[in-house]
Design a protein around this motif. Sequence first.
Motif, short mmCIF file in Angstrom:
data_model
loop_
_atom_site.label_atom_id
_atom_site.label_comp_id
_atom_site.label_asym_id
_atom_site.label_seq_id
_atom_site.Cartn_x
_atom_site.Cartn_y
_atom_site.Cartn_z
N LEU A 376 0.84 -1.19 0.00
CA LEU A 376 0.00 0.00 0.00
C LEU A 376 0.88 1.24 0.00
N SER A 377 0.34 2.28 -0.60
CA SER A 377 1.06 3.54 -0.73
C SER A 377 0.22 4.68 -0.18
N VAL A 378 0.84 5.56 0.59
CA VAL A 378 0.22 6.82 1.01
C VAL A 378 0.83 7.91 0.15
N TRP A 379 -0.01 8.64 -0.60
CA TRP A 379 0.53 9.61 -1.53
C TRP A 379 -0.28 10.89 -1.54
N ASP A 380 0.40 11.98 -1.86
CA ASP A 380 -0.14 13.33 -1.82
C ASP A 380 -0.28 13.85 -3.25
N PHE A 381 -1.50 14.24 -3.63
CA PHE A 381 -1.71 14.81 -4.96
C PHE A 381 -2.36 16.18 -4.87
N THR A 382 -2.02 16.91 -3.80
CA THR A 382 -2.52 18.28 -3.65
C THR A 382 -2.15 19.10 -4.87
N ASP A 383 -0.92 18.94 -5.31
CA ASP A 383 -0.49 19.50 -6.59
C ASP A 383 -0.79 18.43 -7.65
N SER A 384 -1.86 18.62 -8.39
CA SER A 384 -2.33 17.58 -9.31
C SER A 384 -1.28 17.16 -10.32
N ALA A 385 -0.42 18.09 -10.68
CA ALA A 385 0.59 17.80 -11.71
C ALA A 385 1.84 17.16 -11.14
N ASN A 386 1.98 17.14 -9.81
CA ASN A 386 3.21 16.62 -9.20
C ASN A 386 2.91 15.77 -7.97
N PRO A 387 2.25 14.64 -8.13
CA PRO A 387 1.95 13.78 -6.99
C PRO A 387 3.22 13.11 -6.46
N ARG A 388 3.20 12.73 -5.17
CA ARG A 388 4.38 12.07 -4.61
C ARG A 388 3.98 11.14 -3.48
N GLU A 389 4.71 10.03 -3.35
CA GLU A 389 4.49 9.08 -2.27
C GLU A 389 5.11 9.61 -0.99
N ILE A 390 4.39 9.45 0.14
CA ILE A 390 4.93 9.90 1.42
C ILE A 390 5.05 8.76 2.44
N GLY A 391 4.60 7.57 2.10
CA GLY A 391 4.74 6.44 3.00
C GLY A 391 4.30 5.16 2.31
N PHE A 392 4.78 4.00 2.83
CA PHE A 392 4.38 2.74 2.22
C PHE A 392 4.51 1.58 3.20
N PHE A 393 3.82 0.49 2.85
CA PHE A 393 3.89 -0.80 3.55
C PHE A 393 3.84 -1.86 2.48
N GLU A 394 4.70 -2.87 2.55
CA GLU A 394 4.61 -3.97 1.60
C GLU A 394 5.26 -5.22 2.17
N ARG A 395 4.97 -6.33 1.53
CA ARG A 395 5.62 -7.59 1.84
C ARG A 395 6.50 -7.98 0.66
N GLY A 396 7.55 -8.75 0.93
CA GLY A 396 8.40 -9.25 -0.14
C GLY A 396 7.66 -10.32 -0.94
N PRO A 397 8.29 -10.82 -2.00
CA PRO A 397 7.66 -11.87 -2.81
C PRO A 397 7.25 -13.05 -1.93
N ARG A 398 6.17 -13.70 -2.32
CA ARG A 398 5.74 -14.88 -1.56
C ARG A 398 6.78 -15.99 -1.73
N SER A 399 7.08 -16.66 -0.64
CA SER A 399 8.12 -17.68 -0.68
C SER A 399 7.74 -18.86 -1.58
N ASP A 400 6.42 -19.02 -1.81
CA ASP A 400 6.00 -20.10 -2.70
C ASP A 400 5.99 -19.67 -4.17
N GLY A 401 6.36 -18.41 -4.43
CA GLY A 401 6.42 -17.92 -5.79
C GLY A 401 5.08 -17.51 -6.38
N GLY A 402 4.01 -17.60 -5.58
CA GLY A 402 2.68 -17.28 -6.08
C GLY A 402 2.34 -15.81 -5.98
N GLY A 403 1.14 -15.46 -6.46
CA GLY A 403 0.67 -14.08 -6.42
C GLY A 403 -0.17 -13.81 -5.19
#
Length: 460
Positions: A376-403
Amino acid sequence: MSSPRRVLAMAGAAVALLLTALPATASDIPPPDAVVTSPNVTHVRNVPKPDAIASSINTDIAFQGDYAYVGNYGGFSIYDIRNPKKARVVSSVVCPGGQMDVSVYGDLLFAAVDSSRSDDSCASTDRSAAEKDAWEGVRIFDISNKARPKYIKAVETACGSHTLTLVPGKGRDRHKNVYVYVSSYLPAANFPDCQPPHDKISIIKVPLRHPQAAHVAATPVVFPDGGNEDQPGLLIPTTGCHDITAYAEKDIAAGACMGDGVLFDISDRLDPKVTARTTDPNFAFWHSATFTNNARKVVFTDELGGGGAATCNEATGPNRGADAIYDISNGQFAFKSYFKISRHQDDSENCVAHNGSLIPVKGRDIMVQAWYMGGLSVWDFTDSANPREIGFFERGPRSDGGGGGIWSAYYYNGYIYAADFHEGFDVIKIDDRLTNSAKHVRTDRLNVQTQESYRNGWWH
């Protein structure tokens, strides 16, 4: 996500092509199954899926009071989030039928079924849509008793219900009825209840005092000209809508309709009118929409590859499979820019823009959004032409190689809640000067496809 029943065969070639993209640099990829976050994000809690539906994937989330309702291809679960650090399962209903996206209103829960079933019961089995007696549509449950939800009504709709959107009535009608805008698509000549061209939506009228009387009250045609059907690169031509987000207090809605982005006037709940429409040669599949609080912008997501491809990599690039930010000027769409996470994912990771919500920050446009295995991404698009990410959370690839990955990520009363395909229900918190004021904003309900404004420390 696109319905497995009809889409996978059509999307297979595109997915296979995309999965041949160049891998990201190994040093950029987290270890298998590892949780990684930006410094301003904390993983508060994970609650595994209940055993009864552990073998099927989680989908959308709705909120009401101290409870979160999480859809699942096998049914849905209710979580007590009174103390987010101790979130727990209250009950789980086994009722198969993808996607089971959920919304709640009062004591009613509505679930979308876009998977042909032998009948409308929770004991139903898979059935071909080519059979006349097959069923798909919307299920309605009474959730007044959180420990024992009760199935009370089913409404069949043409081509099923891939997603659904609750729209309250207006004026005095608000206390009498709620309307369910049903999005569905992909008709076929051999589907008796899903005939082409199907350029429409279905609207269910639900009397609040007598929900058992719910019925399809209108089927307005959205695309009398057939919609966007011949643009090169479309995952699927327009045949209806994938998702609709209503901003009922402003009498507008935004439709993500496969090949088209649409703005509706919904002042007449049973007769929505298209007031603006746009296409984008960069988009493969218009998936979902989010208005800003003042409704002067809308973010559309592109589900490139149908949700099954590795598109968050260098080869795919920063614009394909991204969000598109539009200002709404004089009632028309004005494109401003694209936003896509810049954290490249492994080629085993399906990653694409998916479901998210606004974070209620006065004076800024900030949202949290799911990206499947991009986290997941937390992002700011107050300036519509210049959006930017300000935080994130993610997991690495699944160990079983699946989606897998995060289907939905929403902000509710100080925390971010995420429904992960396999890992269950995540509770996440962001501590950042740009978002901290949101913790003072409280609401007693959140159906993300039914936007409500926030002001003075309270959602309305």
